[in-house]
Design an enzyme around this catalytic site. Structure first.
Site, PDB file in Angstrom:
ATOM      1  CB  SER A 218      -0.936  -0.052   1.211  1.00 14.43           C
ATOM      2  OG  SER A 218      -1.955   0.893   1.113  1.00 14.43           O
ATOM      3  CG  ASP A 439      -6.060  -2.765  -4.221  1.00 15.42           C
ATOM      4  OD1 ASP A 439      -6.716  -2.011  -3.486  1.00 15.42           O
ATOM      5  OD2 ASP A 439      -4.902  -3.131  -3.961  1.00 15.42           O
ATOM      6  CG  HIS A 467      -5.489  -2.477  -0.120  1.00  9.43           C
ATOM      7  ND1 HIS A 467      -4.869  -1.976  -1.244  1.00  9.43           N
ATOM      8  CD2 HIS A 467      -4.912  -1.830   0.937  1.00  9.43           C
ATOM      9  CE1 HIS A 467      -3.982  -1.060  -0.896  1.00  9.43           C
ATOM     10  NE2 HIS A 467      -3.984  -0.956   0.423  1.00  9.43           N
TER      11      HIS A 467
END
Length: 500
Positions: A218, A439, A467
């Site tokens: 991320s 995602d 994600h």
């Protein structure tokens, strides 16, 4: 109230398009982690004093027992890299020694910005068992986060309960920024990703590694990309999973994530109906019923013990389980309960997302998130500009609140810079960049963009939901990533893994 086990750290990158919370601390930057972590002393800059960890949480949610393979430490780094001999701050680190024939150290950043690396590694290490057999698994709290000179500003409960589209939102944003300036003013200009990437090289040196082996998830993909831009020749084996495009504006990020979460919710609703859904007999009905529930909470919040589930918290509670397909059944259960008047489970999801602790205090996740993002951008959008963003994203996915980050940065007391948006790792070793087609927080199109910006990026596409791909349950992704870290095997351009 039952505390959800959903990993909030991987949620943090979506905060740009959700309600943003308030902040708290002393005017002088902290130079010591909190007492709950190991109480080590710093020797000299560039060295780490390792000792047994204390005060950490185990995978079962209980205090972790001392483990001789696990050590915590602190590393002194400059507060301001333009003044290397000036004031120092301390970074908190954790290291879990390799269980087998050691290849070196593998440093993790799990996301955010604002995600705690020390606590998370203590909890999540088992998920990286294959890598842990050959690498010392290392993580850290980035500057301004957790135990590393945390940004502090004040209570965030009231702000979290707001819909940022409300008339009180602008006032709350101003108050938040003013409190941060008062309590963390000296620290705020130095918490950005550019400085955090410099810290990464200090960590590499302190670990005695010639090259940095790194796993960023991320926001950690942004941090890794900036490091590779600064230090291409010391890039070792790098994997960036759930890729963020650093060049997107606040508006582009909000719109992209609104679209991503809408798509994720539609996929959830279709799957729910297929399995037999308590929320409605069709995907359209599921969405209508959840939207209606959230909207009712504007005027009639649900009482949960001594607290209330407001519409702002409910919106956060709904999007949190959209991060992982495995959590979809819990979303159905929580939303159905809230429709019937029980908001406990939905509030628990919101708490996991925002870093609320059982004692009612909050981690630094939300405050650090705002502080780092605002310093990482020269953008200072006006309320009118953010109102346009809010209106646009509301049409895309009404459940998701929008505009919060840009609204706060408009009043931020520290200057912003676009330096962290300039990515070019020419000359580095190959960097694996993983993007997921489903995602919601880091839309897939950001992955090929980051790979192209790096110049040395190798794109890997995951066809599934959620994600981040490595922790999705995909054996294909796990094998590919593990092979790269353990043997250096490059999967080649345009590698693809099917949905788990």
């Amino acid at each position: 109230m039952k505390k959800t086990s959903f990993p909030a750290l991987l949620c943090a990158s979506a905060l740009a398009s959700t309600a943003i919370a308030g902040c708290g601390t002393a005017d002088k930057p902290d130079v010591k982690p909190t007492a709950s972590t190991a109480a080590q002393s710093v020797k000299d800059a560039g060295t780490v004093a390792w000792s047994p960890c204390t005060g950490l949480t185990g995978p079962d949610g209980k205090p972790a027992a001392p483990d001789p393979a696990v050590a915590c430490g602190k590393l002194a780094v400059p507060l301001d890299y333009a003044k290397p001999d000036g004031a120092k701050i301390e970074l908190a680190l954790i290291r879990i020694k390799a269980s087998g024939d050691r290849l070196g150290s593998l440093v993790f950043n799990f996301g955010g910005p604002g995600g705690d690396g020390v606590e998370t590694m203590a909890i999540a290490a088992r998920a990286f068992g294959s890598l842990g057999s050959r690498y010392d698994l290392v993580s850290f709290d980035p500057r301004g986060v957790g135990r590393s000179a945390p940004v502090k500003c004040g209570s965030i409960e009231k702000w979290l309960s707001m819909d940022p589209r409300s008339t009180a939102a602008e006032k709350a944003a101003k108050e938040f920024a003013a409190t941060c300036a008062k309590r963390s003013g000296k620290l705020l200009p130095h918490v950005g990703t550019v400085d955090a990437a410099r810290d990464l090289d200090e960590i590499r040196t302190a670990l005695g590694e010639r090259r940095l082996n790194y796993f960023g998830m991320s926001y950690g993909t942004h941090l890794g990309a900036v490091y590779a831009t600064q230090h291409p020749k010391t890039v070792g084996r790098f994997v960036l999973d759930g890729a963020l495009d650093p060049t997107v504006t606040f508006a582009e990020r909000a719109v992209g994530q609104a679209t991503g979460f809408r798509n994720a919710f539609e996929a959830f609703a279709a799957d729910c109906v297929k399995q037999g859904c308590d929320l409605g007999a069709s995907p359209a009905k599921v969405r209508k019923n959840v939207e209606a529930m959230v909207n009712r909470l504007k005027d009639k919040p649900l009482k949960v013990g001594e607290r209330r589930l407001t519409d702002g918290l409910a919106r956060i509670g709904v999007i949190t389980p959209l991060y992982a397909k495995a959590a979809w059944p819990e979303l159905e259960k929580a939303a159905a309960a809230a429709i019937k008047g029980d908001g406990a489970e939905l509030l628990s999801f919101a708490d996991a997302y925002t870093g609320r602790k059982p004692d009612g205090t909050y981690s630094t996740l939300m405050t650090s998130f705002v502080a780092i993002n605002c310093v990482d951008s020269a953008e200072r959008p006006s309320p009118a500009e953010m109102d346009k963003v809010e209106r646009r994203t509301a049409k895309i996915f009404p459940i998701l609140t929008s505009g919060g980050l840009g609204s706060v940065c408009a009043y931020w007391p520290a200057p912003g810079s676009d330096e962290s948006k300039k990515i070019d790792a020419t000359g580095s070793a190959p960097i694996l960049v993983i993007g997921g087609k489903g995602d919601p927080a880091t839309p897939y199109r950001w992955a090929p963009k980051l790979a192209a910006q790096l110049k040395t990026g190798v794109l890997v596409t995951y066809e599934g939901e959620g994600h981040g791909a490595y922790l999705s349950g995909s054996t294909c992704v796990t094998r590919l990533v593990d092979a790269y870290f353990l043997t250096g095997k490059n999967p080649g351009a345009n590698a693809t893994c099917p949905a788990a």
